[in-house]
Motif scaffolding. Structure first.
Motif, PDB file in Angstrom:
ATOM      1  N   GLU A  16      94.209  63.046  66.785  1.00  0.00           N
ATOM      2  CA  GLU A  16      95.669  63.121  66.708  1.00  0.00           C
ATOM      3  C   GLU A  16      96.313  61.743  66.538  1.00  0.00           C
ATOM      4  O   GLU A  16      97.252  61.569  65.756  1.00  0.00           O
ATOM      5  CB  GLU A  16      96.197  63.794  67.973  1.00  0.00           C
ATOM      6  CG  GLU A  16      97.702  63.872  68.076  1.00  0.00           C
ATOM      7  CD  GLU A  16      98.155  64.500  69.389  1.00  0.00           C
ATOM      8  OE1 GLU A  16      99.378  64.598  69.596  1.00  0.00           O
ATOM      9  OE2 GLU A  16      97.293  64.892  70.207  1.00  0.00           O
ATOM     10  N   ALA A  17      95.796  60.741  67.253  1.00  0.00           N
ATOM     11  CA  ALA A  17      96.444  59.428  67.264  1.00  0.00           C
ATOM     12  C   ALA A  17      96.203  58.621  65.997  1.00  0.00           C
ATOM     13  O   ALA A  17      96.953  57.671  65.720  1.00  0.00           O
ATOM     14  CB  ALA A  17      95.958  58.625  68.474  1.00  0.00           C
ATOM     15  N   THR A  18      95.178  58.949  65.215  1.00  0.00           N
ATOM     16  CA  THR A  18      94.830  58.107  64.067  1.00  0.00           C
ATOM     17  C   THR A  18      95.197  58.714  62.717  1.00  0.00           C
ATOM     18  O   THR A  18      95.058  58.047  61.692  1.00  0.00           O
ATOM     19  CB  THR A  18      93.318  57.796  64.070  1.00  0.00           C
ATOM     20  OG1 THR A  18      92.579  59.022  64.060  1.00  0.00           O
ATOM     21  CG2 THR A  18      92.931  56.968  65.282  1.00  0.00           C
ATOM     22  N   LEU A  19      95.672  59.949  62.683  1.00  0.00           N
ATOM     23  CA  LEU A  19      95.904  60.604  61.395  1.00  0.00           C
ATOM     24  C   LEU A  19      97.052  59.960  60.615  1.00  0.00           C
ATOM     25  O   LEU A  19      96.950  59.778  59.395  1.00  0.00           O
ATOM     26  CB  LEU A  19      96.170  62.096  61.593  1.00  0.00           C
ATOM     27  CG  LEU A  19      94.978  62.910  62.091  1.00  0.00           C
ATOM     28  CD1 LEU A  19      95.337  64.391  62.148  1.00  0.00           C
ATOM     29  CD2 LEU A  19      93.750  62.702  61.217  1.00  0.00           C
ATOM     30  N   ARG A  20      98.148  59.617  61.289  1.00  0.00           N
ATOM     31  CA  ARG A  20      99.275  59.004  60.564  1.00  0.00           C
ATOM     32  C   ARG A  20      98.886  57.652  59.956  1.00  0.00           C
ATOM     33  O   ARG A  20      99.128  57.425  58.762  1.00  0.00           O
ATOM     34  CB  ARG A  20     100.483  58.878  61.493  1.00  0.00           C
ATOM     35  CG  ARG A  20     101.112  60.227  61.855  1.00  0.00           C
ATOM     36  CD  ARG A  20     102.403  60.028  62.658  1.00  0.00           C
ATOM     37  NE  ARG A  20     102.974  61.305  63.068  1.00  0.00           N
ATOM     38  CZ  ARG A  20     102.682  61.944  64.203  1.00  0.00           C
ATOM     39  NH1 ARG A  20     101.793  61.402  65.049  1.00  0.00           N
ATOM     40  NH2 ARG A  20     103.248  63.091  64.495  1.00  0.00           N
ATOM     41  N   ASP A  95      88.614  58.542  62.366  1.00  0.00           N
ATOM     42  CA  ASP A  95      88.868  57.692  63.539  1.00  0.00           C
ATOM     43  C   ASP A  95      89.173  56.237  63.201  1.00  0.00           C
ATOM     44  O   ASP A  95      89.317  55.404  64.091  1.00  0.00           O
ATOM     45  CB  ASP A  95      87.691  57.762  64.505  1.00  0.00           C
ATOM     46  CG  ASP A  95      86.373  57.310  63.869  1.00  0.00           C
ATOM     47  OD1 ASP A  95      86.405  56.750  62.745  1.00  0.00           O
ATOM     48  OD2 ASP A  95      85.317  57.528  64.490  1.00  0.00           O
ATOM     49  N   LEU A  96      89.240  55.920  61.876  1.00  0.00           N
ATOM     50  CA  LEU A  96      89.552  54.578  61.373  1.00  0.00           C
ATOM     51  C   LEU A  96      88.436  53.569  61.578  1.00  0.00           C
ATOM     52  O   LEU A  96      88.637  52.369  61.347  1.00  0.00           O
ATOM     53  CB  LEU A  96      90.863  54.042  61.960  1.00  0.00           C
ATOM     54  CG  LEU A  96      92.123  54.817  61.554  1.00  0.00           C
ATOM     55  CD1 LEU A  96      93.353  54.213  62.225  1.00  0.00           C
ATOM     56  CD2 LEU A  96      92.297  54.837  60.037  1.00  0.00           C
ATOM     57  N   GLU A 201      91.406  54.158  68.985  1.00  0.00           N
ATOM     58  CA  GLU A 201      91.900  55.106  69.983  1.00  0.00           C
ATOM     59  C   GLU A 201      90.769  56.024  70.423  1.00  0.00           C
ATOM     60  O   GLU A 201      89.948  56.449  69.606  1.00  0.00           O
ATOM     61  CB  GLU A 201      93.024  55.982  69.404  1.00  0.00           C
ATOM     62  CG  GLU A 201      94.262  55.230  68.984  1.00  0.00           C
ATOM     63  CD  GLU A 201      95.152  54.884  70.147  1.00  0.00           C
ATOM     64  OE1 GLU A 201      94.909  55.408  71.261  1.00  0.00           O
ATOM     65  OE2 GLU A 201      96.093  54.087  69.961  1.00  0.00           O
ATOM     66  N   GLY A 202      90.728  56.356  71.726  1.00  0.00           N
ATOM     67  CA  GLY A 202      89.807  57.371  72.222  1.00  0.00           C
ATOM     68  C   GLY A 202      88.353  56.937  72.192  1.00  0.00           C
ATOM     69  O   GLY A 202      88.018  55.774  71.952  1.00  0.00           O
ATOM     70  N   VAL A 203      87.487  57.902  72.448  1.00  0.00           N
ATOM     71  CA  VAL A 203      86.047  57.668  72.455  1.00  0.00           C
ATOM     72  C   VAL A 203      85.377  58.686  71.553  1.00  0.00           C
ATOM     73  O   VAL A 203      85.927  59.750  71.270  1.00  0.00           O
ATOM     74  CB  VAL A 203      85.454  57.778  73.882  1.00  0.00           C
ATOM     75  CG1 VAL A 203      86.038  56.700  74.774  1.00  0.00           C
ATOM     76  CG2 VAL A 203      85.723  59.152  74.476  1.00  0.00           C
TER      77      VAL A 203
END
Length: 238
Positions: A16-20, A95-96, A201-203
């Motif tokens: 969710e945090a990396t899509l934009r 996830d970039l 972001e995240g793991v």
């Protein structure tokens, strides 16, 4: 717009945090090219689907496939590859860690026409030392068994023949990964070095145990295919 039609396929699970930023960076990297992006949301437990649909509503080049049951990274990729009509395809993580800015380098190498796929050769300190070492061992063994470049991962650009072979093998369940299916597609393959980034972001959803299971399963499959191919190629006795 110029050049081939490019379809970028991204499996999405917990991103969710990396899509934009992913879409923004990809659009900048592919400016001037004819491109589309398909995000395959693999029954993600977070708000990834809502964000993906928001991005698709804002840009006609972006499409979303929503899977109700989690099928895993490679079946999600094959599903997206099958859905897109293009001249070349790109598989990219959400996830970039795979930098979207490297996509043009893969495409430019692919346009020479002498290979069926171009892999982003993994470089950089993008994960823990243990994971880097075990990943490198896995890739080198896979390369010996299949002819893959020894630094190949699931960030790659594919021509039609390899895309079709990957879709058929992965969706039929006869290949455990897009990477190994590409390695046994019967066309020349190369890699270009690409420095991967650390996850912002995240793991990772890939635990050590899950990585080990997938590695053993993949290498056993590749070894079996190699043995079968060797037997099939032996001359018969008269």
């Amino acid at each position: 717009m110029s050049g081939p039609r490019v379809a970028v396929v991204v499996p999405v699970h917990g991103n969710e945090a990396t899509l934009r930023p992913l879409v923004a960076r990809l659009a900048a990297a592919l400016a001037g090219r004819d491109w589309r992006l398909r995000m395959v949301v693999d029954a993600s437990p977070d708000g990834s689907l809502a964000v993906a649909r928001e991005l698709a509503a804002a840009d006609p080049r972006v499409a979303v496939t929503a899977l109700e049951v989690n099928v895993g990274q490679h079946r999600a990729l094959a599903t997206g590859l099958q859905a897109e009509d293009a001249d070349v395809w790109v598989c990219l993580d959400a996830d970039l860690q795979d930098p979207p800015e490297a996509v043009p380098a893969l495409l430019d190498r692919l346009t020479r026409g002498d290979v069926g796929a171009v892999f982003a050769g993994r470089r950089g300190r993008y994960e823990s030392p243990l994971r880097r070492v075990t990943g490198e061992v896995h890739r080198r063994v896979a390369a010996r068994l299949t002819g893959l470049p020894p630094d190949a991962g699931a960030f790659l650009a594919l021509r039609l023949a390899v895309r079709d072979a990957v879709v058929a093998a992965v969706l039929a369940g006869s290949a455990p990964s897009v990477v190994l299916a590409a390695g046994l597609a019967g066309t020349p393959l190369v890699s270009v070095p690409v420095a991967r980034d650390r996850r912002p972001e995240g793991v990772s959803a890939w635990t050590g145990r899950a990585r080990l299971r997938q590695s053993l399963r993949s290498l056993a499959w590749a070894a079996t295919r190699r043995v079968s191919g060797s037997r099939a190629g032996r001359p018969g006795r008269s």
